[in-house]
Scaffold this active site. Structure first.
Site, PDB file in Angstrom:
ATOM      1  N   ARG A 149     -61.855  15.435   6.438  1.00 47.48           N
ATOM      2  CA  ARG A 149     -62.568  15.064   5.215  1.00 47.48           C
ATOM      3  C   ARG A 149     -62.566  13.548   5.058  1.00 47.48           C
ATOM      4  O   ARG A 149     -61.522  12.895   5.226  1.00 47.48           O
ATOM      5  CB  ARG A 149     -61.926  15.715   3.989  1.00 47.48           C
ATOM      6  CG  ARG A 149     -62.003  17.230   4.050  1.00 47.48           C
ATOM      7  CD  ARG A 149     -61.497  17.906   2.796  1.00 47.48           C
ATOM      8  NE  ARG A 149     -61.491  19.351   2.962  1.00 47.48           N
ATOM      9  CZ  ARG A 149     -61.070  20.231   2.066  1.00 47.48           C
ATOM     10  NH1 ARG A 149     -60.599  19.793   0.908  1.00 47.48           N
ATOM     11  NH2 ARG A 149     -61.102  21.524   2.310  1.00 47.48           N
ATOM     12  N   ARG A 203     -53.304  13.586   0.539  1.00 50.15           N
ATOM     13  CA  ARG A 203     -54.761  13.472   0.703  1.00 50.15           C
ATOM     14  C   ARG A 203     -55.048  12.694   1.990  1.00 50.15           C
ATOM     15  O   ARG A 203     -54.989  11.473   2.019  1.00 50.15           O
ATOM     16  CB  ARG A 203     -55.363  12.762  -0.514  1.00 50.15           C
ATOM     17  CG  ARG A 203     -56.864  12.940  -0.658  1.00 50.15           C
ATOM     18  CD  ARG A 203     -57.358  12.235  -1.914  1.00 50.15           C
ATOM     19  NE  ARG A 203     -56.743  12.748  -3.118  1.00 50.15           N
ATOM     20  CZ  ARG A 203     -57.154  13.820  -3.794  1.00 50.15           C
ATOM     21  NH1 ARG A 203     -58.204  14.485  -3.364  1.00 50.15           N
ATOM     22  NH2 ARG A 203     -56.526  14.217  -4.889  1.00 50.15           N
ATOM     23  N   GLU A 262     -52.122  20.896  -6.507  1.00 53.11           N
ATOM     24  CA  GLU A 262     -52.884  21.987  -5.896  1.00 53.11           C
ATOM     25  C   GLU A 262     -52.480  22.191  -4.438  1.00 53.11           C
ATOM     26  O   GLU A 262     -52.363  21.241  -3.676  1.00 53.11           O
ATOM     27  CB  GLU A 262     -54.370  21.673  -5.975  1.00 53.11           C
ATOM     28  CG  GLU A 262     -55.251  22.734  -5.322  1.00 53.11           C
ATOM     29  CD  GLU A 262     -56.622  22.204  -4.936  1.00 53.11           C
ATOM     30  OE1 GLU A 262     -57.194  22.750  -3.986  1.00 53.11           O
ATOM     31  OE2 GLU A 262     -57.104  21.244  -5.561  1.00 53.11           O
ATOM     32  N   SER A 283     -56.962  26.870  -3.351  1.00 51.39           N
ATOM     33  CA  SER A 283     -58.021  27.290  -4.273  1.00 51.39           C
ATOM     34  C   SER A 283     -58.620  28.571  -3.736  1.00 51.39           C
ATOM     35  O   SER A 283     -58.991  28.633  -2.556  1.00 51.39           O
ATOM     36  CB  SER A 283     -59.120  26.228  -4.396  1.00 51.39           C
ATOM     37  OG  SER A 283     -58.725  25.162  -5.217  1.00 51.39           O
ATOM     38  N   ARG A 285     -49.628  20.332   2.806  1.00 48.29           N
ATOM     39  CA  ARG A 285     -49.108  20.306   1.438  1.00 48.29           C
ATOM     40  C   ARG A 285     -47.936  21.268   1.271  1.00 48.29           C
ATOM     41  O   ARG A 285     -47.042  21.031   0.458  1.00 48.29           O
ATOM     42  CB  ARG A 285     -50.221  20.615   0.436  1.00 48.29           C
ATOM     43  CG  ARG A 285     -51.258  19.507   0.356  1.00 48.29           C
ATOM     44  CD  ARG A 285     -52.153  19.634  -0.856  1.00 48.29           C
ATOM     45  NE  ARG A 285     -53.099  18.510  -0.937  1.00 48.29           N
ATOM     46  CZ  ARG A 285     -53.851  18.241  -1.988  1.00 48.29           C
ATOM     47  NH1 ARG A 285     -53.792  19.007  -3.072  1.00 48.29           N
ATOM     48  NH2 ARG A 285     -54.681  17.214  -1.978  1.00 48.29           N
TER      49      ARG A 285
END
Length: 426
Positions: free
Chosen positions: A262, A277, A349, A352, A391
């Site tokens: 990403r 991130r 988070e 999801s 994570r």
């Protein structure tokens, strides 16, 4: 992708649903383009019908010896040929414009999704476990990893730039162990079928799951025009693109462990230190392909499957129901799993899980044949992280850290770590 027929039937409801996402009404613009397209289709049909009729009349005129009329009809047909060609080109242009307008409109939220403009409107559904109680000030994961001598951001920056990491020794093995543990859990207890999928995909695949055209700046593109996947959702969901499945074979439950890439174009200044991130990270992805009636309960099942990993690792977390203004582009309803990070003193988070309805299926033209054999219907799609590996590694370091700087390996991971119970310096 939205069904223009459904918008035509209830434009006010469509605009009201978009308003819940904080977006202005667009049905008027869409329906104007749709009316223009339908008008053009009617004109084409009339011209084609006249051409067919004129063709028959030419034969009749020739049979009766009326050459003058026959030549006039031939001239009319030549003009109609040009008119039809120009009309078809105009219809294609209108279609492209209408589809481009529809392609950037997000999915409509379910009634169950709470109202709200951003993350402050999200609703906590439940919590599991308790935050660890340390007799010392807990450190953040990057401090732990660097002290252990097994997490190196400087080396990664020399090789690749910011937002990359090099791990070695036990931490590198922990990354691998987590992926294997997650896959075993999702394929065993939770019934997903493991896949190995491409990490590079074409435009159509990215369009099908909704990354294109709107989010191109968040992606990495290769020199030959392919895209590096931001999540295995793209590859897994597109396995049914252009396919017609049998209802008896649904639901399909698919999983894959892949690297994800990403650009993080909108994340300037956020989480610049550490592994939260990054441009490259690993994830075990969950995808379900269902009949429409199955999709809502399947969301609960998928969320529970993701939660089971956190529970097995003894990680405190909460489940958040996202409000309409904070959901992803393709989602109709989303649960976020947020794991507790003691070093940050915050929930972050880690997964999801979303139900997309037929939104992606329409973009991909993915269908199924109902058991009653009447026609075909679009499938529903769901996706979720089960889990983000990096994570989860961060959460283990922060939640299972010890005063001497070592990290206790959760019991469930020890078979994957060669029996090691602690990660120590060196």
């Amino acid at each position: 992708m939205h069904d223009i027929k459904a918008i035509r039937e209830n434009p006010a409801a469509f605009d009201q649903a978009l308003a819940r996402r904080g977006l202005p009404p667009v049905s008027g613009e869409l329906l104007a383009a749709d009316a223009e397209r339908r008008d053009q289709v009617q004109k084409l049909q009339e011209a084609q019908a006249r051409r067919n009729a004129a063709s028959k009349e030419v034969g009749e005129a020739m049979k009766s010896g009326d050459k003058t009329r026959a030549e006039a009809l031939k001239a009319e047909m030549a003009g109609l040929k040009e008119t039809i060609a120009a009309g078809e080109a105009r219809e294609r242009a209108i279609d492209e414009r209408l589809n481009a307008m529809l392609a950037v409109i997000p999915n409509l939220p379910l009634d169950e999704a709470p109202d709200g403009k951003d993350e402050t409107g999200n609703v906590e559904v439940r919590r599991w476990g308790a935050a660890p109680d340390f007799a010392f000030a807990p450190r953040q994961h990057f401090d732990i990893g660097e002290w252990l001598g097994q997490m190196d951001f400087e080396a990664a920056a020399r090789i690749s730039g910011a937002r990359f990491v090099v791990m070695r020794g036990q931490l590198a093995r922990l990354e691998r162990a987590l992926a294997q543990f997650m896959l075993d859990r999702q394929t065993g207890a939770n019934g997903y079928t493991e896949h190995y999928v491409p990490y590079m995909v074409n435009d159509a695949a990215m369009f099908g799951t909704g990354q294109l055209p709107k989010f191109a700046e968040d992606l990495f593109r290769t020199v030959d025009g392919r895209w590096l996947i931001p999540t295995a959702e793209v590859s897994l969901t597109n396995l049914v693109a252009g396919q017609t499945l049998e209802e008896k074979d649904l639901p399909l439950r698919l999983t894959a462990y892949t690297p994800c890439f990403r650009a993080e174009a909108g994340a300037a200044g956020r989480d610049t230190r550490g592994m939260i991130r990054q441009h490259q990270f690993s994830k075990v992805e969950l995808v379900s392909i269902t009949a429409p009636e199955q999709s809502r309960p399947e969301l609960e099942r998928m969320t529970n499957a993701a939660e089971s990993v956190l529970q097995a690792l003894g990680l405190h977390y909460r489940v958040m129901l996202l409000c309409a203004g904070d959901m992803g582009f393709g989602s109709r309803m989303t649960y976020d799993l947020e794991v507790w990070l003691p070093g940050q003193n915050a929930f972050r988070e880690i997964s999801s899980c979303s139900v997309c309805g037929d939104f992606q299926a329409r973009r991909m033209d993915a269908r199924f044949k109902p058991r009653d054999g009447k026609g075909t219907r679009h499938v529903h799609t769901l996706n979720g992280s089960g889990l983000a590996v990096g994570r989860t590694l961060v959460a283990i370091l922060e939640n299972h850290q010890n005063a001497d700087g070592s990290v206790t390996v959760p019991e469930a991971l020890r078979p994957y770590m060669g029996g090691a119970s602690k990660i120590t310096k060196g």
